[in-house]
Scaffold this active site. Structure first.
Site, PDB file in Angstrom:
ATOM      1  N   LYS A  30       1.019  -1.308   0.117  1.00 28.56           N
ATOM      2  CA  LYS A  30      -0.005  -0.048   0.074  1.00 28.56           C
ATOM      3  C   LYS A  30       0.937   1.304  -0.119  1.00 28.56           C
ATOM      4  O   LYS A  30       0.713   2.170  -0.831  1.00 28.56           O
ATOM      5  CB  LYS A  30      -0.897  -0.231   1.168  1.00 28.56           C
ATOM      6  CG  LYS A  30      -1.919   0.904   1.189  1.00 28.56           C
ATOM      7  CD  LYS A  30      -3.335   0.349   2.124  1.00 28.56           C
ATOM      8  CE  LYS A  30      -3.154   0.636   3.704  1.00 28.56           C
ATOM      9  NZ  LYS A  30      -3.083   1.962   3.945  1.00 28.56           N
ATOM     10  N   GLY A  56      -5.565   8.139   4.863  1.00 30.59           N
ATOM     11  CA  GLY A  56      -4.544   9.205   5.586  1.00 30.59           C
ATOM     12  C   GLY A  56      -3.331   9.554   4.855  1.00 30.59           C
ATOM     13  O   GLY A  56      -2.849  10.487   4.571  1.00 30.59           O
ATOM     14  N   ARG A  72      -8.953  12.521  11.506  1.00 26.35           N
ATOM     15  CA  ARG A  72      -7.513  12.487  12.042  1.00 26.35           C
ATOM     16  C   ARG A  72      -6.830  13.576  11.921  1.00 26.35           C
ATOM     17  O   ARG A  72      -7.233  14.651  11.126  1.00 26.35           O
ATOM     18  CB  ARG A  72      -7.086  11.378  10.991  1.00 26.35           C
ATOM     19  CG  ARG A  72      -7.669   9.914  11.118  1.00 26.35           C
ATOM     20  CD  ARG A  72      -7.129   9.083  10.332  1.00 26.35           C
ATOM     21  NE  ARG A  72      -5.827   8.665  10.345  1.00 26.35           N
ATOM     22  CZ  ARG A  72      -5.078   7.853   9.693  1.00 26.35           C
ATOM     23  NH1 ARG A  72      -5.513   7.205   8.808  1.00 26.35           N
ATOM     24  NH2 ARG A  72      -3.626   7.522  10.033  1.00 26.35           N
ATOM     25  N   SER A  77       7.470  10.271  11.375  1.00 19.28           N
ATOM     26  CA  SER A  77       6.231   9.689  10.536  1.00 19.28           C
ATOM     27  C   SER A  77       6.814   9.805   9.056  1.00 19.28           C
ATOM     28  O   SER A  77       7.097  10.784   8.730  1.00 19.28           O
ATOM     29  CB  SER A  77       5.079  10.874  10.786  1.00 19.28           C
ATOM     30  OG  SER A  77       4.154  10.764   9.770  1.00 19.28           O
ATOM     31  N   GLN A 107       4.822   9.685   6.525  1.00 20.43           N
ATOM     32  CA  GLN A 107       3.650  10.381   5.815  1.00 20.43           C
ATOM     33  C   GLN A 107       4.114  11.881   5.971  1.00 20.43           C
ATOM     34  O   GLN A 107       4.125  12.504   4.935  1.00 20.43           O
ATOM     35  CB  GLN A 107       2.414  10.412   6.254  1.00 20.43           C
ATOM     36  CG  GLN A 107       1.737   8.715   6.228  1.00 20.43           C
ATOM     37  CD  GLN A 107       0.490   8.649   6.798  1.00 20.43           C
ATOM     38  OE1 GLN A 107       0.067   9.480   7.562  1.00 20.43           O
ATOM     39  NE2 GLN A 107      -0.024   7.533   6.641  1.00 20.43           N
ATOM     40  N   ASP A 135       2.088  -0.455  12.331  1.00 19.48           N
ATOM     41  CA  ASP A 135       0.760  -1.043  11.772  1.00 19.48           C
ATOM     42  C   ASP A 135       0.571  -2.438  12.038  1.00 19.48           C
ATOM     43  O   ASP A 135      -0.473  -3.088  11.745  1.00 19.48           O
ATOM     44  CB  ASP A 135       1.025  -1.184  10.116  1.00 19.48           C
ATOM     45  CG  ASP A 135       0.806   0.409   9.561  1.00 19.48           C
ATOM     46  OD1 ASP A 135       0.304   1.346  10.424  1.00 19.48           O
ATOM     47  OD2 ASP A 135       1.179   0.625   8.383  1.00 19.48           O
ATOM     48  N   LYS A 183      -4.909   6.707  14.446  1.00 18.49           N
ATOM     49  CA  LYS A 183      -4.953   5.660  13.019  1.00 18.49           C
ATOM     50  C   LYS A 183      -6.504   5.801  12.507  1.00 18.49           C
ATOM     51  O   LYS A 183      -7.405   6.578  13.230  1.00 18.49           O
ATOM     52  CB  LYS A 183      -4.281   4.542  13.522  1.00 18.49           C
ATOM     53  CG  LYS A 183      -3.160   4.370  13.620  1.00 18.49           C
ATOM     54  CD  LYS A 183      -2.162   4.964  12.406  1.00 18.49           C
ATOM     55  CE  LYS A 183      -0.558   4.936  12.801  1.00 18.49           C
ATOM     56  NZ  LYS A 183       0.086   5.639  11.621  1.00 18.49           N
ATOM     57  N   ARG A 217      -7.003   2.695  18.028  1.00 14.68           N
ATOM     58  CA  ARG A 217      -6.478   1.370  17.922  1.00 14.68           C
ATOM     59  C   ARG A 217      -5.916   1.110  19.422  1.00 14.68           C
ATOM     60  O   ARG A 217      -5.766  -0.306  19.421  1.00 14.68           O
ATOM     61  CB  ARG A 217      -5.362   1.238  16.816  1.00 14.68           C
ATOM     62  CG  ARG A 217      -5.953   1.066  15.479  1.00 14.68           C
ATOM     63  CD  ARG A 217      -4.733   0.570  14.350  1.00 14.68           C
ATOM     64  NE  ARG A 217      -5.337   0.473  13.286  1.00 14.68           N
ATOM     65  CZ  ARG A 217      -4.590   0.686  12.125  1.00 14.68           C
ATOM     66  NH1 ARG A 217      -3.336   0.789  12.024  1.00 14.68           N
ATOM     67  NH2 ARG A 217      -5.464   0.511  11.020  1.00 14.68           N
ATOM     68  N   ARG A 240      -7.297  -2.932   9.835  1.00 15.33           N
ATOM     69  CA  ARG A 240      -6.302  -3.824  10.628  1.00 15.33           C
ATOM     70  C   ARG A 240      -7.057  -4.547  11.731  1.00 15.33           C
ATOM     71  O   ARG A 240      -6.689  -5.483  12.032  1.00 15.33           O
ATOM     72  CB  ARG A 240      -5.200  -3.028  10.803  1.00 15.33           C
ATOM     73  CG  ARG A 240      -4.140  -2.490   9.499  1.00 15.33           C
ATOM     74  CD  ARG A 240      -2.996  -2.256   9.622  1.00 15.33           C
ATOM     75  NE  ARG A 240      -2.334  -1.451   8.837  1.00 15.33           N
ATOM     76  CZ  ARG A 240      -1.983  -1.881   7.389  1.00 15.33           C
ATOM     77  NH1 ARG A 240      -2.125  -3.268   7.100  1.00 15.33           N
ATOM     78  NH2 ARG A 240      -1.743  -1.308   6.472  1.00 15.33           N
TER      79      ARG A 240
END
Ligand code: S3P
Length: 412
Positions: free
Chosen positions: A7, A80, A108, A152, A154, A300, A326, A330, A372
């Site tokens: 992904k 995200g 988020r 991060s 991202q 993850d 997330k 989570r 997940r």
């Protein structure tokens, strides 16, 4: 078995292909909804995308800075990664884009990307609390030296995608190593990017060359059958053509620490991404402790590790407060769900504990709109004395549409 395309890598290849000169062909592109969201966002930004067959995508690049103003809000769905990475791209384009998402994404935090991109000269507005929708007004940017306090991939990637369009040298120095797919993908598309320790340096502007690239299998999807094999006595699974980038393989060491026998063999490298085969075999149960230093490279995988630890051994996780922002919270959704299945699990502000001493009973759990978690509850259910029902289980389609079919085949 094999698992769907990665992904993280799929998002990056699609975005870089959209900026490249010429047409790129991607194979084994991730089939999940998240990476399809990236493609539809790129189409909304004027990029021509063809889907000639399963996992095959051809993207006609528009050249650096060549995205077109969209005619309406651009929908990132549940993803995200799509919203944060696209923010970086759009920060460098001279038009206004509104980025929206589903209910989960709308909750988020986005300040983490807004802050550095604003420092580079973009103007970004959000809803209250730095949440989506984001209204990105892009234009000419200036380089920055950015040192985020939280690691991060991202955020790093958003800044690098903006830097690609920006005259001068931008640096990102992270407090810990994060997945480096953006750096490797940039290099694959012909960009010079310098990585030293935890610092990445990119001097823009640089043009990209279209490529034909194969996406490796997603180790974060492979984590589910791998953890099941580690947990279930008498089990073994072999997964081929999976990505084995060292910023992602911390999971394999944790499976070993749990007591499983794990073999890993890199047999090829595509665009700088190692890929190969893993075999995971159950042996015994040992207690696991995940410390704050372990968390960035395992973030993850923590839901499935929790599921695995319910079989035996137990697990304590700390320094993982990031799990609360997330696709769902989570920590509370995971602990609540595992308790509903009979686990002795407790929540902490930044982690959780699973006690090893109780076999699950099974029961009814809610996936909380989180792919997940749905898959983790399914793995936990394999060890329960009674049946497990997961409400909202079709959310697995976000990353692993064939998950239940694969699990059924493995069970047979
Ligand atoms: C991702 C980075 C990680 C990870 C997410 C995908 C990426 O998020 O949890 O699933 O593709 O860069 P953070 O950057 O928020 O740690």
């Amino acid at each position: 078995m094999t698992v769907p395309g990665d992904k993280s890598i799929s998002h990056r290849y699609a975005m870089l292909a959209a900026l490249a000169d010429g047409a790129s062909t991607l194979t084994n592109y991730a089939p999940g909804a998240d990476c399809q969201s990236t493609l539809s966002c790129l189409e909304a930004l004027g990029v021509q995308v063809e889907r000639p067959g399963p996992g095959r995508v051809t993207i006609s690049g528009r050249g650096l800075g060549g995205l077109r103003a969209p005619t309406g809000p651009v929908n990132c769905g549940n993803s995200g990664t799509t919203m944060r990475l696209l923010s970086g791209l759009l920060a460098a384009h001279p038009f206004v884009t509104t980025l929206i998402g589903d209910a989960s994404l709308t909750g988020r935090p986005m300040r983490r990307v807004m802050a550095p991109l604003t420092e580079m000269g973009a103007h970004i507005e959000s809803a209250e609390g730095g949440r989506p929708p984001l209204v990105v007004s892009g234009g000419a940017l200036h380089p920055i030296a950015f040192a985020p306090s939280t690691p991060s991939a991202q955020v790093k990637s958003a800044v690098l995608l903006a830097a690609l369009h920006t005259a001068g040298t931008t640096t990102v120095t992270e407090p810990a190593r994060t997945r480096d797919h953006t750096e490797r993908a940039l290099a694959a598309f012909g960009v010079t990017v310098v990585c030293e320790d935890h610092t990445v340096r990119l001097t823009g502007p640089q043009r990209l060359t279209a490529r034909a690239l194969q996406v490796p299998g997603d180790l974060s999807s492979a984590a589910f059958p791998a953890a099941a094999a580690a947990a279930l006595p008498g089990s073994e699974v072999t997964i081929d053509a999976v990505g084995l980038n060292s910023t992602r393989t911390a999971l394999l060491n944790v499976l070993r620490r749990f007591g499983a026998e794990v073999e890993m063999h890199v047999d090829t490298r595509v665009a700088g991404e190692p890929m190969g085969r893993i075999t995971v075999r159950h042996q015994r149960y040992q207690p696991l402790t995940i410390t704050p230093a372990d968390v960035p490279e395992l973030i993850d995988e923590l839901p499935v590790l929790a599921a695995m630890a319910t079989f035996g051994g137990g697990l304590t996780v700390s320094g993982a407060g990031e799990l609360r922002v997330k696709e769902s919270d989570r920590i509370s959704s995971l602990v609540g769900g595992l308790r509903a299945l009979g686990a002795d699990a407790t929540e902490a502000p930044d982690g959780f504990t699973i006690s090893p001493l109780r076999q699950l009973t099974g029961g009814r759990v809610d996936a909380h709109g989180d792919h997940r978690l749905a898959m983790a509850f399914a793995i936990a259910g394999l060890g329960a004395s009674g049946p497990t029902t997961i409400d909202g289980a079709d959310i697995v389609a976000v990353s692993y549409p064939g998950f239940f079919a694969d699990l059924e085949r493995l069970r047979a």
